[in-house]
Motif scaffolding. Sequence first.
Motif, PDB file in Angstrom:
ATOM      1  N   LYS A 120       0.840  -1.211   0.000  1.00 20.66           N
ATOM      2  CA  LYS A 120       0.000   0.000   0.000  1.00 20.66           C
ATOM      3  C   LYS A 120       0.867   1.249   0.000  1.00 20.66           C
ATOM      4  CE  LYS A 120      -4.193  -1.802   2.132  1.00 20.66           C
ATOM      5  NZ  LYS A 120      -5.090  -1.729   3.287  1.00 20.66           N
ATOM      6  N   TRP A 121       1.940   1.234   0.822  1.00 20.01           N
ATOM      7  CA  TRP A 121       2.833   2.387   0.879  1.00 20.01           C
ATOM      8  C   TRP A 121       3.457   2.629  -0.495  1.00 20.01           C
ATOM      9  CZ3 TRP A 121       7.797   3.559  -0.279  1.00 20.01           C
ATOM     10  CH2 TRP A 121       8.241   4.814   0.136  1.00 20.01           C
ATOM     11  N   CYS A 122       3.986   1.577  -1.116  1.00 23.34           N
ATOM     12  CA  CYS A 122       4.603   1.703  -2.444  1.00 23.34           C
ATOM     13  C   CYS A 122       3.602   2.232  -3.464  1.00 23.34           C
ATOM     14  CB  CYS A 122       5.153   0.359  -2.910  1.00 23.34           C
ATOM     15  SG  CYS A 122       6.677  -0.153  -2.090  1.00 23.34           S
ATOM     16  N   SER A 123       2.375   1.759  -3.394  1.00 21.20           N
ATOM     17  CA  SER A 123       1.335   2.209  -4.331  1.00 21.20           C
ATOM     18  C   SER A 123       1.093   3.703  -4.190  1.00 21.20           C
ATOM     19  CB  SER A 123       0.037   1.440  -4.093  1.00 21.20           C
ATOM     20  OG  SER A 123       0.218   0.075  -4.366  1.00 21.20           O
ATOM     21  N   MET A 124       1.017   4.186  -2.950  1.00 18.60           N
ATOM     22  CA  MET A 124       0.782   5.616  -2.719  1.00 18.60           C
ATOM     23  C   MET A 124       2.010   6.444  -3.095  1.00 18.60           C
ATOM     24  SD  MET A 124      -1.378   5.756   0.849  1.00 18.60           S
ATOM     25  CE  MET A 124      -0.545   4.423   1.707  1.00 18.60           C
ATOM     26  N   ALA A 125       3.185   6.020  -2.649  1.00 20.24           N
ATOM     27  CA  ALA A 125       4.403   6.814  -2.821  1.00 20.24           C
ATOM     28  C   ALA A 125       4.948   6.780  -4.240  1.00 20.24           C
ATOM     29  CB  ALA A 125       5.482   6.328  -1.848  1.00 20.24           C
ATOM     30  N   LEU A 126       4.834   5.629  -4.909  1.00 23.30           N
ATOM     31  CA  LEU A 126       5.491   5.443  -6.200  1.00 23.30           C
ATOM     32  C   LEU A 126       4.529   5.362  -7.382  1.00 23.30           C
ATOM     33  CD1 LEU A 126       8.078   2.791  -4.992  1.00 23.30           C
ATOM     34  CD2 LEU A 126       8.401   5.284  -5.174  1.00 23.30           C
ATOM     35  N   GLY A 127       3.229   5.318  -7.103  1.00 22.52           N
ATOM     36  CA  GLY A 127       2.253   5.253  -8.184  1.00 22.52           C
ATOM     37  C   GLY A 127       2.213   3.884  -8.829  1.00 22.52           C
ATOM     38  N   LEU A 128       2.046   3.851 -10.141  1.00 33.05           N
ATOM     39  CA  LEU A 128       1.865   2.596 -10.870  1.00 33.05           C
ATOM     40  C   LEU A 128       3.009   1.589 -10.646  1.00 33.05           C
ATOM     41  CD1 LEU A 128       0.018   0.979 -12.725  1.00 33.05           C
ATOM     42  CD2 LEU A 128       1.191   2.045 -14.676  1.00 33.05           C
ATOM     43  N   LEU A 132       2.249  -2.088  -9.040  1.00 36.69           N
ATOM     44  CA  LEU A 132       2.535  -3.332  -9.745  1.00 36.69           C
ATOM     45  C   LEU A 132       3.608  -4.176  -9.063  1.00 36.69           C
ATOM     46  CD1 LEU A 132       2.528  -2.025 -13.434  1.00 36.69           C
ATOM     47  CD2 LEU A 132       0.709  -3.295 -12.257  1.00 36.69           C
ATOM     48  N   LEU A 133       4.602  -3.525  -8.448  1.00 44.02           N
ATOM     49  CA  LEU A 133       5.754  -4.255  -7.921  1.00 44.02           C
ATOM     50  C   LEU A 133       5.940  -4.147  -6.409  1.00 44.02           C
ATOM     51  CD1 LEU A 133       8.305  -3.219 -10.698  1.00 44.02           C
ATOM     52  CD2 LEU A 133       7.067  -5.392 -10.499  1.00 44.02           C
ATOM     53  N   GLY A 134       5.104  -3.355  -5.737  1.00 45.39           N
ATOM     54  CA  GLY A 134       5.291  -3.094  -4.308  1.00 45.39           C
ATOM     55  C   GLY A 134       5.232  -4.309  -3.410  1.00 45.39           C
ATOM     56  N   TRP A 135       4.643  -5.378  -3.886  1.00 48.14           N
ATOM     57  CA  TRP A 135       4.532  -6.599  -3.083  1.00 48.14           C
ATOM     58  C   TRP A 135       5.764  -7.490  -3.236  1.00 48.14           C
ATOM     59  CZ3 TRP A 135       4.882 -11.089  -5.820  1.00 48.14           C
ATOM     60  CH2 TRP A 135       4.725 -10.979  -7.198  1.00 48.14           C
TER      61      TRP A 135
END
Length: 157
Positions: A120-128, A132-135
């Motif tokens: 969730k953090w990666c999705s908010m901070a880094l966008g697409l 796609l890859l935050g997990w």
Amino acid sequence: MSIQGNRELIDKFYTAFAQKNVEVMNACYAKQAVFEDPAFGKLKDAEITSMWSMLVERGGNSLIVTHRILAVTNSTVKAQWTAIYPFSKTLRMVHNKITADFIIEDGKIVNHKDHFNMWKWCSMALGLPGMLLGWTGFMKNKVRKTALSSLHKYMQK
């Protein structure tokens, strides 16, 4: 320390965070404290105090912190806190919900572990790319490496 004293210590810590008072925040930690979270990994001593200083400085006036205490014993505190801020690299707004576990000895934090959803953090901070890859282990390791590099550069100035 007493249950009430432990509650007051963590309230003091998060109130100082909300007020961007890193001196008070950092004074809540014991000298040999350990901090851990998904973004930075495990930090000790000056890394902890520098991390809070860096995060407050980078969050600027946009940083909003709220908290509530969930549970307290004679040696532990569990809290939930929220940080809303623009991520410094992308300026995307992050609304991070964190659960924190503290171990307290002699009126100071000796161990502080934050838990949050890295995807969730990666999705908010880094966008697409974060969505796609935050997990993935790759992205988590990249975020940690970047966070630690930023922290160590900050500490050198």
